[in-house]
Design a protein around this motif. Structure first.
Motif, PDB file in Angstrom:
ATOM      1  N   TYR A  32       0.983  -1.028   0.101  1.00  0.00           N
ATOM      2  CA  TYR A  32      -0.049  -0.010   0.050  1.00  0.00           C
ATOM      3  C   TYR A  32       1.106   1.196  -0.108  1.00  0.00           C
ATOM      4  O   TYR A  32       1.604   1.471   1.131  1.00  0.00           O
ATOM      5  CB  TYR A  32      -0.863   0.078   1.390  1.00  0.00           C
ATOM      6  N   LYS A  49      -2.398   7.561  -4.023  1.00  0.00           N
ATOM      7  CA  LYS A  49      -1.989   6.225  -3.523  1.00  0.00           C
ATOM      8  C   LYS A  49      -2.122   4.944  -4.616  1.00  0.00           C
ATOM      9  O   LYS A  49      -2.983   5.223  -5.488  1.00  0.00           O
ATOM     10  CB  LYS A  49      -3.012   5.975  -2.247  1.00  0.00           C
ATOM     11  N   ILE A  51      -3.033   0.877  -4.099  1.00  0.00           N
ATOM     12  CA  ILE A  51      -3.413  -0.041  -3.175  1.00  0.00           C
ATOM     13  C   ILE A  51      -3.599  -1.169  -4.196  1.00  0.00           C
ATOM     14  O   ILE A  51      -3.306  -2.414  -3.868  1.00  0.00           O
ATOM     15  CB  ILE A  51      -4.770   0.108  -2.424  1.00  0.00           C
ATOM     16  N   ARG A  94       2.452   1.590   3.882  1.00  0.00           N
ATOM     17  CA  ARG A  94       1.641   0.988   4.899  1.00  0.00           C
ATOM     18  C   ARG A  94       2.470  -0.196   5.925  1.00  0.00           C
ATOM     19  O   ARG A  94       2.483  -0.952   5.069  1.00  0.00           O
ATOM     20  CB  ARG A  94       0.263   0.817   4.694  1.00  0.00           C
TER      21      ARG A  94
ATOM     22  N   ASP B 104      -8.089   3.220   4.298  1.00  0.00           N
ATOM     23  CA  ASP B 104      -6.978   3.186   3.505  1.00  0.00           C
ATOM     24  C   ASP B 104      -5.957   4.213   3.422  1.00  0.00           C
ATOM     25  O   ASP B 104      -4.944   3.942   2.860  1.00  0.00           O
ATOM     26  CB  ASP B 104      -7.316   2.402   2.271  1.00  0.00           C
TER      27      ASP B 104
END
Lengths: 112, 117
Positions: A32, A49, A51, A94, B104
């Motif tokens: 992530y 981001k 993911i 992350r 997230d």
């Protein structure tokens, strides 16, 4: 632990030219990945981001980043730099349930 | 995204004193994080604060030095105790939030710039 590396302390680019700020990652499993920007005397702002899904991620202020699994990279890009893009840019991954591990940061200077 | 405020925005303190930093979020969140950004450095996680339980501290950070409170789902405080000039940093709180209530992405407060003389 998950980690990211930003190999450049500073990137200089002329206004109107494309810019790239580099980030490589080291993770176990699916990463992530995030990019944040910090303007002088201001907090950290989320840019974009990755993911899952498309490798090319588009974010705020015209920035985009390309996730490259084979090169373990997540470079930040913008087709045409603005003087106002000058700031400190952080790549992050992350780690664990929610917390982020940040790269050391890259200072971007866009000259007129 | 969540709206996060911090107080104070900056302070100059004498060594040996303590400062409590407040973080307020405009929505209820389970987890809150406290980070430190030393001058010219990147961000380092201090601790994770969950409502209703003790904060979880990262290696190198201890509760006696950085006590944290989390009295409800919208508020947290971080105290920097017995300060020394090495504590001069920007302290930031963050909360994870995403679309449809997901978690997230982390959003950060504006930070508290602390200078210890």
């Amino acid at each position: 632990a998950q980690s990211v590396a930003q190999p450049e302390d500073q990137v200089n680019v002329a206004e109107g030219n494309p810019l790239t700020v580099k980030c490589t990652y080291s993770v176990s499993g699916n990463p992530y990945l995030f990019w944040y920007v910090q303007y002088p005397n201001r907090g950290l702002q989320f840019l974009l981001k990755y993911i899952t899904g498309d490798n090319l991620v588009k974010g705020s202020y015209g920035f985009e980043a390309e996730f490259n699994k084979s090169q373990t990279s997540f470079h930040l890009k913008k087709p045409s730099a603005l003087v106002s893009d000058s700031a400190l840019y952080f790549c992050a991954v992350r780690d664990g349930e929610e917390a982020l591990n940040f790269g050391k940061g890259t200072s971007l200077l866009v000259t007129p | 995204s969540a709206v996060i405020s911090q107080k104070p925005s900056r302070d100059i303190c004498q060594r040996g004193t303590s400062l409590t930093i407040q973080c307020q979020v405009d929505s209820q969140v389970t987890m809150m994080f406290w980070y430190r950004q030393q001058p010219g450095q990147s961000l380092t996680l201090i601790a994770t604060a969950n409502q209703g339980s003790e904060a979880t501290y990262e290696s190198g950070f201890v509760i006696d030095k950085f006590p944290i409170s989390r009295p409800n789902l919208t508020f947290s405080t971080l105290t920097v105790s017995n300060m020394s000039p090495e504590d001069s940093s920007i302290y930031l709180c963050s909360v994870p939030q995403g679309p449809a209530g997901g978690t997230d992405t982390q959003y950060f407060g504006p930070g508290t710039r602390l200078t210890v003389l």
